[in-house]
Scaffold this motif. Structure first.
Motif, PDB file in Angstrom:
ATOM      1  N   ILE A  81       0.821  -1.213   0.000  1.00 56.59           N
ATOM      2  CA  ILE A  81       0.000   0.000   0.000  1.00 56.59           C
ATOM      3  C   ILE A  81       0.855   1.264   0.000  1.00 56.59           C
ATOM      4  N   ALA A  82       1.839   1.320   0.883  1.00 52.90           N
ATOM      5  CA  ALA A  82       2.566   2.575   1.099  1.00 52.90           C
ATOM      6  C   ALA A  82       3.567   2.883  -0.004  1.00 52.90           C
ATOM      7  N   PHE A  83       4.240   1.869  -0.557  1.00 49.45           N
ATOM      8  CA  PHE A  83       5.308   2.150  -1.528  1.00 49.45           C
ATOM      9  C   PHE A  83       4.784   2.789  -2.814  1.00 49.45           C
ATOM     10  N   PRO A  84       3.815   2.183  -3.515  1.00 43.07           N
ATOM     11  CA  PRO A  84       3.358   2.834  -4.751  1.00 43.07           C
ATOM     12  C   PRO A  84       2.690   4.183  -4.514  1.00 43.07           C
ATOM     13  N   ILE A  85       1.883   4.284  -3.454  1.00 43.98           N
ATOM     14  CA  ILE A  85       1.219   5.562  -3.184  1.00 43.98           C
ATOM     15  C   ILE A  85       2.245   6.626  -2.816  1.00 43.98           C
ATOM     16  N   GLY A  86       3.213   6.253  -1.980  1.00 42.43           N
ATOM     17  CA  GLY A  86       4.221   7.225  -1.567  1.00 42.43           C
ATOM     18  C   GLY A  86       5.080   7.700  -2.723  1.00 42.43           C
ATOM     19  N   VAL A  87       5.526   6.773  -3.583  1.00 40.49           N
ATOM     20  CA  VAL A  87       6.385   7.154  -4.717  1.00 40.49           C
ATOM     21  C   VAL A  87       5.595   7.987  -5.727  1.00 40.49           C
ATOM     22  N   MET A  88       4.366   7.579  -6.044  1.00 40.31           N
ATOM     23  CA  MET A  88       3.557   8.354  -6.992  1.00 40.31           C
ATOM     24  C   MET A  88       3.267   9.753  -6.460  1.00 40.31           C
ATOM     25  N   SER A  89       2.999   9.842  -5.167  1.00 45.04           N
ATOM     26  CA  SER A  89       2.749  11.165  -4.568  1.00 45.04           C
ATOM     27  C   SER A  89       3.988  12.040  -4.662  1.00 45.04           C
ATOM     28  N   ALA A  90       5.154  11.454  -4.378  1.00 45.54           N
ATOM     29  CA  ALA A  90       6.395  12.223  -4.464  1.00 45.54           C
ATOM     30  C   ALA A  90       6.664  12.691  -5.889  1.00 45.54           C
ATOM     31  N   ILE A  91       6.435  11.809  -6.871  1.00 47.91           N
ATOM     32  CA  ILE A  91       6.653  12.192  -8.274  1.00 47.91           C
ATOM     33  C   ILE A  91       5.735  13.333  -8.666  1.00 47.91           C
ATOM     34  N   TYR A  92       4.461  13.244  -8.289  1.00 51.85           N
ATOM     35  CA  TYR A  92       3.525  14.311  -8.654  1.00 51.85           C
ATOM     36  C   TYR A  92       3.915  15.633  -8.000  1.00 51.85           C
ATOM     37  N   LEU A  93       4.198  15.604  -6.699  1.00 51.93           N
ATOM     38  CA  LEU A  93       4.514  16.850  -6.000  1.00 51.93           C
ATOM     39  C   LEU A  93       5.818  17.471  -6.498  1.00 51.93           C
TER      40      LEU A  93
ATOM     41  N   SER B 142      -7.422  -7.733  14.818  1.00 51.45           N
ATOM     42  CA  SER B 142      -6.183  -8.434  15.126  1.00 51.45           C
ATOM     43  C   SER B 142      -5.656  -9.224  13.930  1.00 51.45           C
ATOM     44  N   ALA B 143      -5.867  -8.696  12.729  1.00 45.79           N
ATOM     45  CA  ALA B 143      -5.399  -9.358  11.510  1.00 45.79           C
ATOM     46  C   ALA B 143      -4.307  -8.524  10.852  1.00 45.79           C
ATOM     47  N   PRO B 144      -3.375  -9.157  10.147  1.00 51.87           N
ATOM     48  CA  PRO B 144      -2.318  -8.391   9.479  1.00 51.87           C
ATOM     49  C   PRO B 144      -2.826  -7.369   8.479  1.00 51.87           C
ATOM     50  N   ILE B 145      -4.007  -7.596   7.892  1.00 49.53           N
ATOM     51  CA  ILE B 145      -4.485  -6.651   6.898  1.00 49.53           C
ATOM     52  C   ILE B 145      -4.812  -5.300   7.527  1.00 49.53           C
ATOM     53  N   VAL B 146      -5.473  -5.311   8.693  1.00 49.14           N
ATOM     54  CA  VAL B 146      -5.789  -4.036   9.337  1.00 49.14           C
ATOM     55  C   VAL B 146      -4.537  -3.418   9.940  1.00 49.14           C
ATOM     56  N   GLY B 147      -3.633  -4.237  10.463  1.00 48.38           N
ATOM     57  CA  GLY B 147      -2.369  -3.704  10.964  1.00 48.38           C
ATOM     58  C   GLY B 147      -1.528  -3.112   9.852  1.00 48.38           C
ATOM     59  N   GLY B 148      -1.508  -3.773   8.681  1.00 48.47           N
ATOM     60  CA  GLY B 148      -0.736  -3.269   7.566  1.00 48.47           C
ATOM     61  C   GLY B 148      -1.277  -1.967   7.020  1.00 48.47           C
ATOM     62  N   VAL B 149      -2.590  -1.853   6.929  1.00 48.53           N
ATOM     63  CA  VAL B 149      -3.186  -0.605   6.436  1.00 48.53           C
ATOM     64  C   VAL B 149      -2.898   0.542   7.401  1.00 48.53           C
ATOM     65  N   THR B 150      -3.007   0.272   8.690  1.00 46.66           N
ATOM     66  CA  THR B 150      -2.724   1.305   9.686  1.00 46.66           C
ATOM     67  C   THR B 150      -1.259   1.747   9.637  1.00 46.66           C
ATOM     68  N   LEU B 151      -0.348   0.786   9.561  1.00 46.14           N
ATOM     69  CA  LEU B 151       1.066   1.136   9.484  1.00 46.14           C
ATOM     70  C   LEU B 151       1.418   1.793   8.148  1.00 46.14           C
ATOM     71  N   ALA B 152       0.659   1.475   7.097  1.00 44.54           N
ATOM     72  CA  ALA B 152       0.900   2.135   5.807  1.00 44.54           C
ATOM     73  C   ALA B 152       0.622   3.631   5.907  1.00 44.54           C
ATOM     74  N   LEU B 153      -0.438   3.987   6.597  1.00 46.20           N
ATOM     75  CA  LEU B 153      -0.727   5.419   6.803  1.00 46.20           C
ATOM     76  C   LEU B 153       0.384   6.088   7.590  1.00 46.20           C
ATOM     77  N   MET B 154       0.919   5.393   8.581  1.00 45.45           N
ATOM     78  CA  MET B 154       1.987   5.961   9.394  1.00 45.45           C
ATOM     79  C   MET B 154       3.292   6.079   8.606  1.00 45.45           C
ATOM     80  N   THR B 155       3.539   5.150   7.677  1.00 43.71           N
ATOM     81  CA  THR B 155       4.796   5.114   6.930  1.00 43.71           C
ATOM     82  C   THR B 155       4.774   6.036   5.714  1.00 43.71           C
ATOM     83  N   LEU B 156       3.597   6.340   5.204  1.00 46.54           N
ATOM     84  CA  LEU B 156       3.486   7.146   3.984  1.00 46.54           C
ATOM     85  C   LEU B 156       4.279   8.453   4.033  1.00 46.54           C
ATOM     86  N   PRO B 157       4.151   9.288   5.078  1.00 46.51           N
ATOM     87  CA  PRO B 157       4.924  10.542   5.084  1.00 46.51           C
ATOM     88  C   PRO B 157       6.423  10.326   4.977  1.00 46.51           C
TER      89      PRO B 157
END
Length: 442
Positions: free
Chosen positions: A237-249, A294-309
């Protein structure tokens, strides 16, 4: 002294050889030396605290990789396990699972201690061996049915209290009323040690099993798999969104108030406490979206938001570091703006982008607070196999073991910290290697 042509007053030439100037120079040198001494003291102080911390972790944690074992002559009685020559495979497996393995262990102990007769002493005697020994014997019988009807020497897991006595973590010099291991048990243990039946061996269960209420059976593999699945979701989740956001900005966004506001918010989000993202995950992904708790999917999405910046900031810095001449040369050859970015700028900036991403993922690996908020603090025994299975992660597992009252969990906690530090060091090492291997100086 006055200049006759301009009328300005000229300063008196400096006498570098004067006593006053010598004192000033000496005082400056003294201040520099004092500053160097304070700087060296600061480094030594930090290094000392780090050494003490690492020494305590390693000294406490090394015992977690080893477990005491007691060698006993175990008779695999067909009357207890069932006769594989009579029963079919399914019936034999059912018979083994229903068998009273304590009877086999007690029989082996009684052969070693024939003088133990009373029921209370027999219960204490069995407590020398871990409850996991029952699983150990059951696994041996199922794996090799030919053992039934024979007597074999088996290294059985010692109980956590006996293990701590053998490792010297329990003071046996205090009064009997102040310790869990009583004098009779110590006497039996001494007889076993004198007979050479007690040993310490590498405890593979710590690295291959899930959590357990019994310290000698608790392992970190479930937490490792939970961390791996959670980081996989975070990365996807975080890698493609983060890189695309950086390229656009950095390459396409116009410079206006909106983009300025977005940049300010990205920088502010990088400094937001991680528990805030946990509250966001609890409110949105659990209560609104309905993702499994308590599933990796919800933990991963939450950590993706934290890692994005972190990924966006690192990616923008890497893209900005690409020399403008590369862009100008590509445009001069007729490349479109998209071709300039994806064919020329992005490949050159990729080492810096990957370095920032790995550092962000390492930060996510060590996070605990957001995962506690979304329920990944549950006691999970089974090894997760998918992103929807209930799971925990290494930092949360460390937190759970640190809260356990048993003394044996202290070394398990330190050993798990050592494993977590190993993964963090490896991830940071990969980031350093990528930067040094592919970074170009312009």
């Amino acid at each position: 002294m006055t200049n006759t042509e301009t009328g300005h007053t000229l300063s008196k030439p400096t006498d570098w050889q004067s006593t006053a100037m010598s004192r000033r120079v000496q005082a400056r040198y003294v201040r520099e030396r004092i500053f160097k001494v304070f700087g060296l003291l600061a480094i030594l102080t930090g290094a000392t605290f780090l050494f003490v911390l690492l020494f305590n972790i390693v000294s406490d944690g090394m015992g977690g990789f080893y477990q005491a074992r007691i060698k006993l002559e175990v008779s695999f009685d067909p009357d207890v396990l069932g006769d594989p020559s009579v029963l079919n495979e399914e019936d034999f497996e059912r018979s083994v699972y229903q068998a009273n393995m304590t009877q086999l262990i007690l029989g082996a102990l009684q052969r070693q201690f024939p003088d133990v007769r009373t029921s209370s002493d027999l219960r204490r005697l069995v407590r020398l061996v871990s409850r996991g020994a029952r699983w150990q014997l059951r696994h041996m019988a199922l794996k090799n049915p030919d053992l039934v009807g024979t007597t074999r020497a088996v290294d059985l897991l010692a109980s956590d209290d006996i293990d701590q006595v053998i490792k010297g973590n329990i003071n046996i010099d205090v009064p009997e009323s102040d310790r869990r291991v009583k004098d009779k048990e110590l006497g039996w243990l001494t007889r076993l040690q004198d007979a050479g039946l007690v040993s310490k061996k590498f405890h593979h269960l710590f690295l291959t099993s899930g959590d357990s209420r019994e310290p000698e059976l608790a392992g970190i593999w479930g937490a490792v798999m939970g961390s791996a699945l959670t980081l996989l979701v975070t990365l996807v989740i975080a890698f493609p969104i983060g890189v695309m956001s950086a390229i656009y900005l950095e390459e396409f966004a116009p410079q206006n108030r909106l983009t300025d506001l977005i940049e300010i918010n990205i920088n502010n989000l990088a400094a937001v406490p991680s528990i805030v993202f946990g509250l966001l995950g609890l409110a949105v992904f659990l209560n609104v979206v309905g993702l499994p708790r308590s599933a990796p999917i919800v933990g991963g999405v939450t950590l993706a938001l934290m890692t994005l910046p972190t990924i966006i900031i690192a990616s923008r810095a890497a893209i900005k570091a690409v020399p403008p001449s590369i862009r100008d040369a590509a445009r001069g050859l007729g490349a479109s703006p998209m071709q300039v970015v994806f064919h020329h700028v992005l490949p050159v900036a990729m080492p810096g982008i990957l370095t920032g991403t790995i550092i962000g993922m390492a930060q996510a690996l060590g996070e605990t607070a957001p995962l506690l908020m979304i329920g990944m603090v549950a006691f999970i025994v089974d090894i997760p196999n998918s992103i929807n299975d209930a799971a925990t992660v290494l930092p949360v597992q460390i937190y759970l073991w640190a809260e356990s009252p048993e003394r044996a969990f202290v070394e398990k906690t330190s050993a798990a910290i050592m494993v977590l530090m190993f993964f963090l060091i490896c991830m940071n090492g990969v980031a350093i290697w990528l930067r040094q291997r592919f970074e170009k100086n312009w």
